[in-house]
Enzyme design. Sequence first.
Site, PDB file in Angstrom:
ATOM      1  N   ARG A  86       0.918  -0.729   0.311  1.00  0.00           N
ATOM      2  CA  ARG A  86      -0.580  -0.324  -0.500  1.00  0.00           C
ATOM      3  C   ARG A  86       1.069   1.113   0.298  1.00  0.00           C
ATOM      4  O   ARG A  86       0.471   2.270  -0.337  1.00  0.00           O
ATOM      5  CB  ARG A  86      -0.582  -0.047   1.425  1.00  0.00           C
ATOM      6  CG  ARG A  86      -1.788   1.454   1.067  1.00  0.00           C
ATOM      7  CD  ARG A  86      -2.946   1.323   2.593  1.00  0.00           C
ATOM      8  NE  ARG A  86      -3.141   0.101   3.382  1.00  0.00           N
ATOM      9  CZ  ARG A  86      -2.414   0.884   4.166  1.00  0.00           C
ATOM     10  NH1 ARG A  86      -1.791   1.608   4.606  1.00  0.00           N
ATOM     11  NH2 ARG A  86      -2.208   0.371   5.582  1.00  0.00           N
ATOM     12  N   TYR A 108     -16.044  11.883 -16.378  1.00  0.00           N
ATOM     13  CA  TYR A 108     -17.047  13.270 -16.829  1.00  0.00           C
ATOM     14  C   TYR A 108     -18.281  13.383 -15.485  1.00  0.00           C
ATOM     15  O   TYR A 108     -18.485  14.224 -14.629  1.00  0.00           O
ATOM     16  CB  TYR A 108     -17.199  13.219 -17.599  1.00  0.00           C
ATOM     17  CG  TYR A 108     -17.602  14.504 -18.770  1.00  0.00           C
ATOM     18  CD1 TYR A 108     -17.248  14.455 -19.834  1.00  0.00           C
ATOM     19  CD2 TYR A 108     -18.675  14.879 -18.359  1.00  0.00           C
ATOM     20  CE1 TYR A 108     -17.404  15.074 -20.629  1.00  0.00           C
ATOM     21  CE2 TYR A 108     -19.145  16.301 -18.576  1.00  0.00           C
ATOM     22  CZ  TYR A 108     -18.201  16.431 -20.011  1.00  0.00           C
ATOM     23  OH  TYR A 108     -18.380  17.521 -20.881  1.00  0.00           O
ATOM     24  N   ASP A 146      -6.371  18.091 -16.785  1.00  0.00           N
ATOM     25  CA  ASP A 146      -6.912  16.720 -17.524  1.00  0.00           C
ATOM     26  C   ASP A 146      -6.093  16.597 -18.595  1.00  0.00           C
ATOM     27  O   ASP A 146      -6.873  16.928 -19.086  1.00  0.00           O
ATOM     28  CB  ASP A 146      -8.174  16.202 -16.983  1.00  0.00           C
ATOM     29  CG  ASP A 146      -8.774  14.654 -17.586  1.00  0.00           C
ATOM     30  OD1 ASP A 146      -8.333  14.526 -18.517  1.00  0.00           O
ATOM     31  OD2 ASP A 146      -9.545  14.534 -16.712  1.00  0.00           O
ATOM     32  N   LYS A 151      -6.855   4.784 -21.002  1.00  0.00           N
ATOM     33  CA  LYS A 151      -7.262   5.546 -22.479  1.00  0.00           C
ATOM     34  C   LYS A 151      -5.343   5.606 -22.992  1.00  0.00           C
ATOM     35  O   LYS A 151      -4.939   4.315 -23.040  1.00  0.00           O
ATOM     36  CB  LYS A 151      -7.391   7.177 -22.176  1.00  0.00           C
ATOM     37  CG  LYS A 151      -8.803   6.941 -21.426  1.00  0.00           C
ATOM     38  CD  LYS A 151      -9.992   7.078 -21.960  1.00  0.00           C
ATOM     39  CE  LYS A 151     -11.101   6.354 -20.397  1.00  0.00           C
ATOM     40  NZ  LYS A 151     -10.929   8.017 -20.431  1.00  0.00           N
TER      41      LYS A 151
HETATM   42  C1  LIG Z   1     -12.278   7.675 -18.685  1.00  0.00           C
HETATM   43  C2  LIG Z   1     -11.735   9.397 -18.396  1.00  0.00           C
HETATM   44  C3  LIG Z   1     -11.239   9.739 -17.082  1.00  0.00           C
HETATM   45  C4  LIG Z   1     -11.348   8.631 -15.940  1.00  0.00           C
HETATM   46  O1  LIG Z   1     -10.880   7.878 -16.779  1.00  0.00           O
HETATM   47  P1  LIG Z   1     -10.735   6.457 -16.008  1.00  0.00           P
HETATM   48  O2  LIG Z   1      -9.899   5.939 -16.189  1.00  0.00           O
HETATM   49  O3  LIG Z   1     -11.957   5.864 -16.592  1.00  0.00           O
HETATM   50  O4  LIG Z   1     -11.553   6.631 -14.384  1.00  0.00           O
HETATM   51  C5  LIG Z   1     -10.831  11.016 -16.452  1.00  0.00           C
HETATM   52  N1  LIG Z   1     -10.702  12.055 -17.512  1.00  0.00           N
HETATM   53  C6  LIG Z   1     -10.907  11.913 -18.605  1.00  0.00           C
HETATM   54  C7  LIG Z   1     -11.429  13.156 -19.808  1.00  0.00           C
HETATM   55  C8  LIG Z   1     -11.411  10.611 -19.725  1.00  0.00           C
HETATM   56  O5  LIG Z   1     -11.909  10.476 -21.116  1.00  0.00           O
END
Ligand SMILES: *Cc1c(COP(=O)(O)O)cnc(C)c1O
Length: 424
Positions: A79, A111, A185, A210
Site C-alpha cells: 500500500r 466526466y 486533465d 486510455k
Molecule cells: C475516461 C476519462 C477519465 C476517467 O478515467 P478512468 O480511467 O475511466 O477512471 C477522466 N478524464 C477524461 C477526460 C476521460 O476521458
Amino acid sequence: MSTPNAPSGIGKAIRHLDLDYHDLPPSPAPSSPSNGRKYALATELVYTEGSDQYNASSVPIYQSATFKGGPGQEYDYTRSGNPTRTHLERHMAKIMNANRALVVVTGDDLYGGTNRLLTYLRENGGIIVKHVDTTRLENVKATLSEKTTMVLLETPTNPLIKIVDIAGISTAAHEANPECVVAVDNTMMSPYLQNPLDLGADVTYESGTKYLSGHHDVMAGVIGINSVALGDKFYFMINSTGCGLAPFDSWLLLRGVKTLAVRMEKQQANAMAIAQFLEGHGFKVRYPGLKSHSQYALHQSQARGAGAVLSFETGSIPLSERIVECTKLFGISVSFGCVNSLISMPCRMSHASIDPATRKERALPEDIIRLCVGIEDLGDLVDDLSQALVRAGAVRLTSNGFQALSAEETAGESGRTRQVVDEP
Ligand SMILES: *Cc1c(COP(=O)(O)O)cnc(C)c1O
C-alpha cells in the site's frame, strides 16, 4: 513506508534516488551518452532500466503485499510502495516532465464521476464549485478571486473538442491566489502531445485506461506534480486510502506506455484523414487538427498534435443512430485511446447521465457522433465509414463518388435501420 531516514536535502539532485528514496537507476535515461542531447520522448517511452537481480528485460511483477526485513529498507508494505509501481511512477514522472508521478486506481467515468464528486463536496465538504466556460479567459478571470483554491481544466474537451488556454488561465489563477492549484486533465492528449506542467499548471492527471495503456485492458490513473509538498499530500491520500495501483496493473501500464508514440502517431494520422474525409462530405466536424476549428491556433500553440478523438454532426438523431449501427470496424463503445477504432453517440452513452437540460445548456448536440480512431489500416476505416454513411442514408454513391442527401431525403430513410443492419 519505512524510508525517510535519508539525508536532508535529498531529491532530484541525487540521480539514483527518487523522491521516496527508492534506489533505482534513472528510468528512462536522461540523455544520449554520445552527444549529450536529451533523448526524444519516443525513445524515453521505450527505454526502461530495472535493478532486478536477474537483469530481467521486462520489469518483474512484484506480486507481494509485504517485504521482509526491518525498518530502513526500501519497501515494507505494498500500500505504501511496491517496486513495480515505483518503476512505473518514475517512468511516468519523466514522461510527464514532473518531479513525481503517482499511479492510482480511478473511478469508472470521470466526466460523470467528477461531477458527482464535486456535487458531493459542494453538499458535504463546504466547497463552492463554479462551472464556467473556460474557453474564454475573461470568463475565468471574472470568476477568480483570492478564495479560489483550485481551477480544474480539461482540453480538448470531450466530445465538443473545445480548447482551453492552459498558460493564460494558470497565470491568471496564480495572480488571483498564489496558492491556487491549477489541475489539468490531460487524458485526451497524453504526455506525448501535451505537457500541462510546462505550461504553468500545478497538477496534470490522466486516465491510464486510455492512451497511456492503449489496449483497454487496465484501469488506472496517473497524477504528475512538480511541488514536493503537493506530492506529499497526494501520497498521503493514496497511502491512507489504499488506492495505489496493484503490481500487475502497474506492469500492464508500464508495458502499454512503451508503444504510446507509435500508437499516437498512427492514430492521429488516421484521425486527421478521417476528419478531412467527413468535412469533405459536408459534415460539421470538430477536430483540433482542422484549420476550420475556431481554436486551431490556440491548440497548436500548446500541443504537439491533434490526438485521435473527433466528433461530427449529421443534423438528425435517427440518421446518427443508423450510422453508428452500420459501422463494422468501429466498435460501439464508451471510452477511447485504445488501438481499436470506436464510435459512439455521447448523448446516448457516455454523457447520457447528464440531464438533457444541462446537455442543452452546454450546447451538446443530441445528434453528435464521436469517433475515437485506432491503428487499423486507413483505407479499411474510410471504407467502413463510407458504407455506413451510404447504408444509413447520409450520402448517396454516384459515379463521381459520394453525394450528400438533403434533409428531406435523409428523413425519409428512417425506419429502414433494422433492415439495413440485418443485411449480411
Ligand atoms: C475516461 C476519462 C477519465 C476517467 O478515467 P478512468 O480511467 O475511466 O477512471 C477522466 N478524464 C477524461 C477526460 C476521460 O476521458
